[in-house]
Enzyme design. Sequence first.
Site, PDB file in Angstrom:
ATOM      1  N   SER A 220       0.845  -1.193   0.000  1.00  0.00           N
ATOM      2  CA  SER A 220       0.000   0.000   0.000  1.00  0.00           C
ATOM      3  C   SER A 220       0.881   1.244   0.000  1.00  0.00           C
ATOM      4  O   SER A 220       1.849   1.336   0.752  1.00  0.00           O
ATOM      5  CB  SER A 220      -0.942  -0.017   1.203  1.00  0.00           C
ATOM      6  OG  SER A 220      -0.236  -0.156   2.419  1.00  0.00           O
ATOM      7  N   GLY A 222      -0.407   4.571   0.217  1.00  0.00           N
ATOM      8  CA  GLY A 222      -1.165   5.722   0.665  1.00  0.00           C
ATOM      9  C   GLY A 222      -1.937   6.362  -0.473  1.00  0.00           C
ATOM     10  O   GLY A 222      -2.671   5.697  -1.208  1.00  0.00           O
ATOM     11  N   ALA A 223      -1.764   7.675  -0.667  1.00  0.00           N
ATOM     12  CA  ALA A 223      -2.501   8.404  -1.697  1.00  0.00           C
ATOM     13  C   ALA A 223      -2.150   7.945  -3.102  1.00  0.00           C
ATOM     14  O   ALA A 223      -2.855   8.267  -4.060  1.00  0.00           O
ATOM     15  CB  ALA A 223      -2.217   9.900  -1.559  1.00  0.00           C
ATOM     16  N   GLY A 225      -2.036   4.769  -4.102  1.00  0.00           N
ATOM     17  CA  GLY A 225      -2.606   3.483  -4.432  1.00  0.00           C
ATOM     18  C   GLY A 225      -1.849   2.299  -3.874  1.00  0.00           C
ATOM     19  O   GLY A 225      -1.459   2.283  -2.709  1.00  0.00           O
ATOM     20  N   ASP A 252      -5.834  -2.103   6.518  1.00  0.00           N
ATOM     21  CA  ASP A 252      -6.511  -3.335   6.930  1.00  0.00           C
ATOM     22  C   ASP A 252      -7.703  -3.629   6.016  1.00  0.00           C
ATOM     23  O   ASP A 252      -7.938  -4.771   5.621  1.00  0.00           O
ATOM     24  CB  ASP A 252      -6.996  -3.208   8.380  1.00  0.00           C
ATOM     25  CG  ASP A 252      -5.885  -2.785   9.320  1.00  0.00           C
ATOM     26  OD1 ASP A 252      -4.730  -3.202   9.091  1.00  0.00           O
ATOM     27  OD2 ASP A 252      -6.158  -2.044  10.277  1.00  0.00           O
TER      28      ASP A 252
END
Length: 323
Positions: A220, A222-223, A225, A252
Amino acid sequence: MIVTLTLNPSLDRTIEVARLSRGELNRASAARLDPGGKGVNVSRALAAHGVATRAVVPCGGPEGEQLTALLRQEGIDVVAVAVAGHTRSNVSLVEPDGTVTKINEPGGSLLPDDLARVEEAVLDAAAGADWVVASGSLPPGVPDGSYAGLGRRLGELGVRFAVDSSGPALGAALAARPALVKPNREELAESVGFGIHTVADAIEAAHRMRAAGAATVLASLGADGAVLVDGRGVRWGESPVDRGRSTVGAGDAMLAGFLAAGETGADDLTEALSWGAAAVRLPGSRMPGPSDVDRTAVLVPATPDRTRHLRGPLQDDRTEQSR
């Protein structure tokens, strides 16, 4: 059936404030109490979508009893293992722009006998399961190789093992050859020893994690993707969020969406991104249900934009309550 293990669960109180002012009286505009911890959140998201799940949690003291009660209220099959220590409580202070200030207790220690009983509970719960997901930080007193040891035993049973942790616990778990790991950007960098500044960096780091033992890496960003690297190749995608309310638990929810796709036959990266984005749009550590998920907002290009520079932590799941 997807079984989750949360060795360091929590009660999570989320308080929304108009503006956080240090040293002054801050009045709450809203508050909620949720069961917390990374594996707990995965089970909560799965249950909200009707996917069969069982949550194994060590529980101690009145807080542990309250945690168990809250999970059962959400319709989750809970295996509560009584332990000598206490269940921790966490507080998140959320501002209107999505900024989250977290105060996490370390949690009570797990004695060797406690840990052994928790592990046996997981193995019992895993009978007939498709996945066992070990998520979150290790409480005080738990050896770094605990996830790795559990993963090896699950491998002997033919149960797929997923890990979402950090630091030495994640590094040790790779040796058990997990079917899936879900690091965030910070954990990718820590695992491989170099900074993750572009999508290409994330892909290279994921390849190195695969070489170290992981079959699949869902990273992951964050912003920006997420990157998915497995035996089929490399994919990258994003699901933009115009106005986020809380990043707590977004990673999660992303993991839960990925696992749920295996149960329903949906596209795994699309489900992961859409569930993670849905969590960002919700308050506190609330997990998304079907009505919260917008798959039409997900963008998965045929070829990853490897040159893309990663932005700041607006939706970075470093604020997840697990760590």
